[in-house]
Design a protein around this motif. Structure first.
Motif, PDB file in Angstrom:
ATOM      1  N   LEU A 116      -6.177 -49.669  89.223  1.00  0.00           N
ATOM      2  CA  LEU A 116      -7.639 -49.624  89.268  1.00  0.00           C
ATOM      3  C   LEU A 116      -8.136 -48.204  89.497  1.00  0.00           C
ATOM      4  O   LEU A 116      -9.152 -47.791  88.935  1.00  0.00           O
ATOM      5  CB  LEU A 116      -8.149 -50.526  90.388  1.00  0.00           C
ATOM      6  CG  LEU A 116      -8.259 -51.994  90.039  1.00  0.00           C
ATOM      7  CD1 LEU A 116      -8.716 -52.787  91.248  1.00  0.00           C
ATOM      8  CD2 LEU A 116      -9.263 -52.166  88.901  1.00  0.00           C
ATOM      9  N   VAL A 117      -7.406 -47.463  90.328  1.00  0.00           N
ATOM     10  CA  VAL A 117      -7.778 -46.064  90.533  1.00  0.00           C
ATOM     11  C   VAL A 117      -7.727 -45.330  89.193  1.00  0.00           C
ATOM     12  O   VAL A 117      -8.646 -44.578  88.834  1.00  0.00           O
ATOM     13  CB  VAL A 117      -6.827 -45.402  91.556  1.00  0.00           C
ATOM     14  CG1 VAL A 117      -7.112 -43.915  91.674  1.00  0.00           C
ATOM     15  CG2 VAL A 117      -6.931 -46.097  92.896  1.00  0.00           C
ATOM     16  N   ALA A 118      -6.658 -45.583  88.439  1.00  0.00           N
ATOM     17  CA  ALA A 118      -6.524 -44.907  87.144  1.00  0.00           C
ATOM     18  C   ALA A 118      -7.651 -45.315  86.202  1.00  0.00           C
ATOM     19  O   ALA A 118      -8.129 -44.505  85.398  1.00  0.00           O
ATOM     20  CB  ALA A 118      -5.174 -45.226  86.522  1.00  0.00           C
ATOM     21  N   LEU A 119      -8.081 -46.559  86.304  1.00  0.00           N
ATOM     22  CA  LEU A 119      -9.173 -47.023  85.447  1.00  0.00           C
ATOM     23  C   LEU A 119     -10.465 -46.285  85.795  1.00  0.00           C
ATOM     24  O   LEU A 119     -11.184 -45.801  84.913  1.00  0.00           O
ATOM     25  CB  LEU A 119      -9.349 -48.532  85.616  1.00  0.00           C
ATOM     26  CG  LEU A 119     -10.461 -49.176  84.805  1.00  0.00           C
ATOM     27  CD1 LEU A 119     -10.154 -49.085  83.316  1.00  0.00           C
ATOM     28  CD2 LEU A 119     -10.650 -50.643  85.185  1.00  0.00           C
ATOM     29  N   VAL A 120     -10.736 -46.180  87.094  1.00  0.00           N
ATOM     30  CA  VAL A 120     -11.948 -45.470  87.509  1.00  0.00           C
ATOM     31  C   VAL A 120     -11.884 -44.017  87.044  1.00  0.00           C
ATOM     32  O   VAL A 120     -12.874 -43.451  86.561  1.00  0.00           O
ATOM     33  CB  VAL A 120     -12.113 -45.566  89.037  1.00  0.00           C
ATOM     34  CG1 VAL A 120     -13.244 -44.670  89.509  1.00  0.00           C
ATOM     35  CG2 VAL A 120     -12.357 -47.006  89.450  1.00  0.00           C
ATOM     36  N   LEU A 121     -10.709 -43.405  87.144  1.00  0.00           N
ATOM     37  CA  LEU A 121     -10.574 -42.020  86.686  1.00  0.00           C
ATOM     38  C   LEU A 121     -10.876 -41.915  85.199  1.00  0.00           C
ATOM     39  O   LEU A 121     -11.473 -40.940  84.743  1.00  0.00           O
ATOM     40  CB  LEU A 121      -9.168 -41.503  86.981  1.00  0.00           C
ATOM     41  CG  LEU A 121      -8.828 -41.339  88.466  1.00  0.00           C
ATOM     42  CD1 LEU A 121      -7.364 -40.953  88.638  1.00  0.00           C
ATOM     43  CD2 LEU A 121      -9.712 -40.283  89.107  1.00  0.00           C
ATOM     44  N   SER A 122     -10.482 -42.940  84.430  1.00  0.00           N
ATOM     45  CA  SER A 122     -10.746 -42.857  82.987  1.00  0.00           C
ATOM     46  C   SER A 122     -12.249 -42.897  82.725  1.00  0.00           C
ATOM     47  O   SER A 122     -12.736 -42.235  81.811  1.00  0.00           O
ATOM     48  CB  SER A 122     -10.017 -43.966  82.229  1.00  0.00           C
ATOM     49  OG  SER A 122     -10.693 -45.204  82.347  1.00  0.00           O
ATOM     50  N   TRP A 123     -13.003 -43.636  83.548  1.00  0.00           N
ATOM     51  CA  TRP A 123     -14.458 -43.618  83.352  1.00  0.00           C
ATOM     52  C   TRP A 123     -15.022 -42.232  83.626  1.00  0.00           C
ATOM     53  O   TRP A 123     -15.899 -41.759  82.914  1.00  0.00           O
ATOM     54  CB  TRP A 123     -15.140 -44.596  84.315  1.00  0.00           C
ATOM     55  CG  TRP A 123     -14.793 -46.018  84.090  1.00  0.00           C
ATOM     56  CD1 TRP A 123     -14.293 -46.557  82.939  1.00  0.00           C
ATOM     57  CD2 TRP A 123     -14.907 -47.082  85.026  1.00  0.00           C
ATOM     58  NE1 TRP A 123     -14.090 -47.897  83.126  1.00  0.00           N
ATOM     59  CE2 TRP A 123     -14.461 -48.248  84.387  1.00  0.00           C
ATOM     60  CE3 TRP A 123     -15.350 -47.171  86.339  1.00  0.00           C
ATOM     61  CZ2 TRP A 123     -14.434 -49.484  85.022  1.00  0.00           C
ATOM     62  CZ3 TRP A 123     -15.329 -48.402  86.961  1.00  0.00           C
ATOM     63  CH2 TRP A 123     -14.875 -49.552  86.314  1.00  0.00           C
ATOM     64  N   SER A 131     -19.934 -40.117  72.633  1.00  0.00           N
ATOM     65  CA  SER A 131     -20.780 -40.907  73.537  1.00  0.00           C
ATOM     66  C   SER A 131     -20.527 -42.389  73.317  1.00  0.00           C
ATOM     67  O   SER A 131     -20.420 -43.165  74.267  1.00  0.00           O
ATOM     68  CB  SER A 131     -22.260 -40.610  73.305  1.00  0.00           C
ATOM     69  OG  SER A 131     -22.481 -39.231  73.269  1.00  0.00           O
ATOM     70  N   PHE A 132     -20.419 -42.778  72.045  1.00  0.00           N
ATOM     71  CA  PHE A 132     -20.163 -44.178  71.734  1.00  0.00           C
ATOM     72  C   PHE A 132     -18.855 -44.643  72.371  1.00  0.00           C
ATOM     73  O   PHE A 132     -18.785 -45.702  73.004  1.00  0.00           O
ATOM     74  CB  PHE A 132     -20.107 -44.365  70.209  1.00  0.00           C
ATOM     75  CG  PHE A 132     -19.571 -45.706  69.791  1.00  0.00           C
ATOM     76  CD1 PHE A 132     -20.375 -46.832  69.816  1.00  0.00           C
ATOM     77  CD2 PHE A 132     -18.241 -45.848  69.396  1.00  0.00           C
ATOM     78  CE1 PHE A 132     -19.873 -48.071  69.456  1.00  0.00           C
ATOM     79  CE2 PHE A 132     -17.729 -47.084  69.027  1.00  0.00           C
ATOM     80  CZ  PHE A 132     -18.552 -48.196  69.056  1.00  0.00           C
ATOM     81  N   ILE A 133     -17.814 -43.816  72.212  1.00  0.00           N
ATOM     82  CA  ILE A 133     -16.507 -44.181  72.776  1.00  0.00           C
ATOM     83  C   ILE A 133     -16.627 -44.367  74.286  1.00  0.00           C
ATOM     84  O   ILE A 133     -16.086 -45.310  74.862  1.00  0.00           O
ATOM     85  CB  ILE A 133     -15.468 -43.092  72.435  1.00  0.00           C
ATOM     86  CG1 ILE A 133     -15.165 -43.106  70.938  1.00  0.00           C
ATOM     87  CG2 ILE A 133     -14.197 -43.278  73.242  1.00  0.00           C
ATOM     88  CD1 ILE A 133     -14.239 -41.999  70.478  1.00  0.00           C
ATOM     89  N   SER A 134     -17.375 -43.473  74.914  1.00  0.00           N
ATOM     90  CA  SER A 134     -17.512 -43.583  76.370  1.00  0.00           C
ATOM     91  C   SER A 134     -18.195 -44.884  76.758  1.00  0.00           C
ATOM     92  O   SER A 134     -17.770 -45.563  77.692  1.00  0.00           O
ATOM     93  CB  SER A 134     -18.315 -42.408  76.909  1.00  0.00           C
ATOM     94  OG  SER A 134     -17.574 -41.224  76.736  1.00  0.00           O
ATOM     95  N   ILE A 135     -19.253 -45.229  76.036  1.00  0.00           N
ATOM     96  CA  ILE A 135     -19.962 -46.468  76.390  1.00  0.00           C
ATOM     97  C   ILE A 135     -19.031 -47.664  76.228  1.00  0.00           C
ATOM     98  O   ILE A 135     -18.972 -48.548  77.091  1.00  0.00           O
ATOM     99  CB  ILE A 135     -21.231 -46.597  75.527  1.00  0.00           C
ATOM    100  CG1 ILE A 135     -22.217 -45.511  75.942  1.00  0.00           C
ATOM    101  CG2 ILE A 135     -21.855 -47.982  75.691  1.00  0.00           C
ATOM    102  CD1 ILE A 135     -23.379 -45.324  75.006  1.00  0.00           C
ATOM    103  N   MET A 136     -18.253 -47.682  75.152  1.00  0.00           N
ATOM    104  CA  MET A 136     -17.296 -48.774  74.984  1.00  0.00           C
ATOM    105  C   MET A 136     -16.310 -48.807  76.157  1.00  0.00           C
ATOM    106  O   MET A 136     -15.927 -49.870  76.631  1.00  0.00           O
ATOM    107  CB  MET A 136     -16.509 -48.615  73.673  1.00  0.00           C
ATOM    108  CG  MET A 136     -17.254 -48.881  72.399  1.00  0.00           C
ATOM    109  SD  MET A 136     -18.334 -50.308  72.435  1.00  0.00           S
ATOM    110  CE  MET A 136     -17.199 -51.597  72.809  1.00  0.00           C
ATOM    111  N   ALA A 137     -15.903 -47.630  76.616  1.00  0.00           N
ATOM    112  CA  ALA A 137     -14.926 -47.585  77.717  1.00  0.00           C
ATOM    113  C   ALA A 137     -15.509 -48.228  78.972  1.00  0.00           C
ATOM    114  O   ALA A 137     -14.808 -48.927  79.703  1.00  0.00           O
ATOM    115  CB  ALA A 137     -14.498 -46.147  77.995  1.00  0.00           C
TER     116      ALA A 137
END
Ligand code: HEM
Ligand SMILES: [Cu+2]
Ligand SMILES: [Cu+2]
Lengths: 294, 589
Positions: free
Chosen positions: B52-59, B496-502
């Motif tokens: 989960l930490v890694a997931l938050v870092l990806s955001w 930006s689109f990729i980020s929103i999908m993430a």
């Protein structure tokens, strides 16, 4: 059933995206259109395989979905089918590998008439060195790097005296002439990458690496560092200008040699670019400061 | 054609059963437990938490890439720390730990018909050392200078120099120490998994009757035992370079006008050691996924896996070949360019057994009786993402094509598709599949379907377009995408689109976590064998299985793991421990 439809849409969507989206490579500016062609071959073959596999799956999911009273077939293996698929795959893979290796052998075979130039990376800027009238680059050593000798040219080497040193400024190259780029770093790994030239190579402190190319059209091209080299990595940009022969010679005439630079008193330090006296990396460091405090 | 599964020939028991250590207190039952199933849950919970930490870092990284210049706190320094911790956690502390420590511990003893791992005490130590490794890793977030920002590849000299976050502070020291601990812990668990598969199988469970899940985990573990030592020595040497000033990887260096007291080391030696581990590592997370997905497809399509023997040989062959391809990560590293011929050839050869696996998965669907359960949906999604990511591997493996694409977003897209999204999707499918065995209850179906669709489509939309940014030349590991002449305005919009999908995909994972916790109490009762599966873990007397797994008598195995829809049989599955003729079509049941 939605999944069968979605699988079909994924194939159709991906293919449409490939052909219709505006995102594609930059117009090429070197002789490496061989690489572009290999990429195109690879796109066709892999694209066909992707479409075939996913569409086949979509068909299976639709056709053999569970309905009351259905029963699956019992078929542990099918030697003939498995061998055929293996053979077809091997042929497909070979048809990618062979052209690939063929182009690679060109990539690693430097033509004998290529001019050697040197690119030096350091945190976080690019410098360049061109051979002088003798056509030879002097040897270098990281331990000779100092404020007066930022590229570490060995001072005692006569071949190095007339080398043209371009520190933290743009490199110019004549169009249509093959160049062998010798790559060197004095601190960490960097990578000299120009998207329009389709080529890149890491630079390693303690070794000299290389690649070659021929610029095929004039223009200015951004150099990007493509190997993580610390916090200044994304700002480690440079510029290569590909000139006509006359423009190139005019530029070359304005550059200074190693000998001139290492005895600044005699040549008059007032003419020098202010950049030269700036400690390496300071520009990017200053930029980082502003990024950090934005 | 059916000689795969002779039903007779159950060898006699050679050794008597040994008594297990039975826990006497709450502590030894739930905390310092020697039961592989409890250890599995401990591994999985720890891996998920750190994941989960890694997931938050990806955001956070996607915030910066999608909306450059908007978020002040994401400095280049911070970005590199995020990227490094994200990559390392995802690959090592999440996926490796979850597949081997989590699924391996839970499934191996149950599937081979053993009461527990062969060395339960060492197995327990393995988990606690893993936990320590995770804690050391996490502590670097709080250390002076923060975690290392060297990239998950930790290439020297940069990794231990002051231009890199954590290079001259605690970050890199803690990272290397944590990896060393992880490897020690893993080795203890790994030896267990291997010995249990080789020595702990129940009567009748020949190697060629093992479910492919076990084959995948087994082969991956053998590989990990051979590959991790390379990383281990690399870490020790770098630690010495950093702390004692040795020069294993450090040549003469002039840093910011100052000569460093190093000389004579080789940065590229580290890269060889790293990738000698790092490439097999890709398959260490892929092979368990291959194995598991084979079983999911077979069970939920009610059909035997197509070409079982070929599948086993493909797993073993891929495992072996993956030790001779490592330098395809180094085509543009400056190593002798003639290596390229060799490594491109070996790399493309691996494509053949890999392709065979894909064919056999889809051929298993052919003339199946496909139940579109959630595990099946994830299995289908896996094939799509894995095929996509595998095919882009043919770009990057083909040395000359790698030259323009290496170190660009194309690489990021490729490896996320093939070793990020694809294995994680299998993890999800596997959790929906085995959760009923672990808890006795089903996960909620509606939430599950929501989770599936958002994750699958979202992840595809994140990573498919990203390849084209790489083709355009956008480098990876760029904390700032400003002043890039090659990047068009629309390329920034795509980012930006990729980020929103993430963010959307990330949100779906929260729904999944909620489902995991909620269903423990509120899920539908599952019964012992809700999927009507053949393998031994579904035949336990209790669900969840008790300590010792199988009650008084160990099961005896009479057939392979894939007797689904046997012609003439009454049910459409015959569990492995059911005796009787193999092909009842001749003698209807
Ligand atoms: C939806 C989920 C995910 C998102 C949005 C995501 C996003 C990212 C981003 C933005 C980067 C940095 C790219 C760059 O600037 O070069 C990255 C790097 C990376 N990610 Fe992920 N990621 C995800 C899941 C995963 C998973 C499941 C894995 C497991 C294999 C993974 C492994 C890595 C690795 C190894 C790196 C490279 C780190 C480095 O360059 O040192 N990621 N990811
Ligand atoms: Cu650099
Ligand atoms: Cu860099």
């Amino acid at each position: 059933m939605a999944i069968a439809l979605v699988l079909v849409l994924i194939v159709v969507g991906s293919v449409l995206f490939h052909f219709l989206s505006p995102w594609w490579w930059t117009p090429i500016a070197s002789n490496w259109d061989y690489i572009d062609n290999t990429i195109i071959i690879t796109f066709w073959i892999t694209g066909a395989v992707f479409a075939a596999v996913v569409l086949f799956m979509a068909y299976c999911v639709f056709r053999f979905r569970h309905r009351e009273g259905n029963r699956a077939a019992y078929e542990p293996e099918n030697k003939r089918l498995e061998s055929w698929l293996t053979i077809v795959t091997a042929v497909g893979v070979t048809s990618l590998l062979v052209p690939g290796l063929f182009v690679w052998s060109r990539f690693v075979t430097v033509p004998s008439d290529a001019t050697e130039i040197e690119v030096i990376g350091q945190q976080w800027q690019w410098s360049f060195r061109l051979p002088g009238k003798d056509g030879k680059l002097g040897t270098s050593d990281t331990r000779d790097v100092s404020a007066d000798n930022p590229l570490g040219v060995i001072p005692g080497d006569p071949n190095g005296q007339d080398d043209v040193v371009v520190e933290a400024a743009d490199l110019h190259l004549p169009v249509g002439k093959p160049v062998k780029v010798l790559l060197r770093s004095i601190d960490v790994l960097h990578d000299f990458y120009i998207p329009e030239f389709r080529a890149k190579m890491d630079m390693i402190p303690g070794s000299v690496t290389y690649f070659w190319f021929t610029p095929t059209r004039t223009g200015s091209f951004q150099v990007l560092c493509a190997e993580l080299c610390g916090q200044g990595h994304p700002l480690m940009h440079g510029m290569v200008m590909v000139d006509t022969e006359q423009d190139y010679l005019a530029w070359l005439g304005q550059q200074q040699t190693f000998a001139q630079l290492s005895t600044p008193q005699k040549t008059g330090s007032a003419d020098q670019t202010p950049d030269r006296t700036m400690p390496s990396g300071l520009k990017v460091a200053a930029q980082l400061e502003t990024v950090g405090s934005r | 054609m059916v000689d795969v599964t002779p039903a007779d020939a159950v060898p006699p028991a050679e050794v008597g059963e040994m008594e297990l250590y039975h826990p006497h207190s709450w502590w030894t039952k739930y905390v310092f437990s020697q039961d592989a199933k409890v250890i599995a849950i401990q591994y999985s919970a720890t891996a998920t938490s750190i994941g989960l930490v890694a997931l938050v870092l990806s955001w956070l990284m996607r915030l910066q890439l999608g909306f450059p210049g908007t978020f002040d706190f994401i400095t280049p320094e911070a970005y590199y720390q995020f990227i490094t911790m994200h990559g390392m956690i995802m690959v090592i502390y999440l996926l490796t730990a979850l597949f081997l420590g989590g699924f391996g511990n839970y499934l191996i003893p149950l599937m081979v018909g053993a009461r527990d791992m062969v060395f339960p005490y060492v197995n327990m130590l393995s988990y606690w050392i893993y936990l320590l490794a995770v804690l050391v890793l996490v502590s670097s977030f709080f250390a002076p200078g923060g975690p290392t920002g060297a990239g998950w590849t930790l290439y020297p000299p940069q990794a231990i120099m002051s231009g890199t976050p954590g290079g001259q502070d605690w970050g890199i020291i803690l990272m290397l120490s944590s990896l060393i601990l992880f490897i020690i812990g893993f080795t203890m668990g790994g030896l267990n998994y291997v010995v249990t598969v080789l020595q702990g199988r129940t009567r009748g469970m020949t190697m060629m009757r093992l479910p492919l899940t076990v084959w995948g985990i087994f082969t991956a573990t053998v590989m990990a035992l051979l590959a991790f030592p390379a990383l281990f020595v690399a870490c020790v040497m770098m630690l010495l370079d950093r702390t004692l000033g040795t020069s294993f990887f450090m040549p003469a260096i002039s840093e910011m006008g100052e000569q460093l007291p190093h000389n004579g080391g080789s940065p590229i030696l580290f890269q060889h050691l790293f990738w000698f581990f790092g490439h097999p590592e890709v398959y260490i997370v892929a092979l368990p996924a291959f194995g598991i997905v084979s079983d999911l497809i077979s069970t939920h399509a009610r059909k035997n896996i197509f070409g079982y023997r070929m599948m086993v040989w493909a797993i073993v062959g891929i495992g072996a070949l993956s030790f001779v391809v490592w330098a395809h990560h180094m085509y543009v590293s400056g190593m002798n360019p003639y290596f390229g011929f060799f490594f491109a050839t070996t790399t493309l050869i691996i494509a053949v057994p890999t392709a065979i696996k894909v064919y056999n998965w889809v051929l298993t669907l052919w003339r199946g009786d496909i139940h579109l359960t959630i595990p099946m949906l994830f299995a289908l999604a896996f094939i799509v993402t894995f095929v996509n990511g595998g095919l882009t591997g043919l770009f990057l493996g083909n040395v000359v094509v790698d030259v323009p694409l290496s170190d660009t977003m194309f690489v990021v897209a490729h490896f996320h598709m093939v070793m990020g999204v694809a294995p994680i999707i299998v993890v999800f499918g596997a959790i929906y599949h085995w959760y009923p065995k672990v808890t006795g209850r089903m996960l909620d179906e509606t939430l599950g379907r929501f989770h599936f669709w958002v994750t699958f489509l979202g992840a595809y939309l994140i990573f498919f377009p990203m390849h084209y940014l790489g083709l355009m030349g956008v480098p990876r590991r760029y904390a700032e995408l400003t002043d890039m002449t090659i990047m068009t305005e629309s390329a920034h919009h795509l980012n930006s689109f990729i980020s929103i999908m993430a963010f959307i995909v990330g949100f779906a994972q929260m729904v999944f976590l909620f489902n995991l916790i909620w269903s423990i109490r509120h899920g539908r009762e599952a019964g012992g064998n809700p999927w009507r599966a053949t393998t031994l873990e579904w035949q336990t007397p209790q669900t969840p299985p008790a300590h010792g797994n199988f009650g008084k008598d160990l099961p005896i195995v009479y057939r392979w793991a894939y007797d689904y829809s046997v012609p003439g049989a009454k049910e459409d599955f015959i569990p492995q421990n059911v005796p009787g003729a193999f092909a009842p079509s001749r003698e209807p049941a």
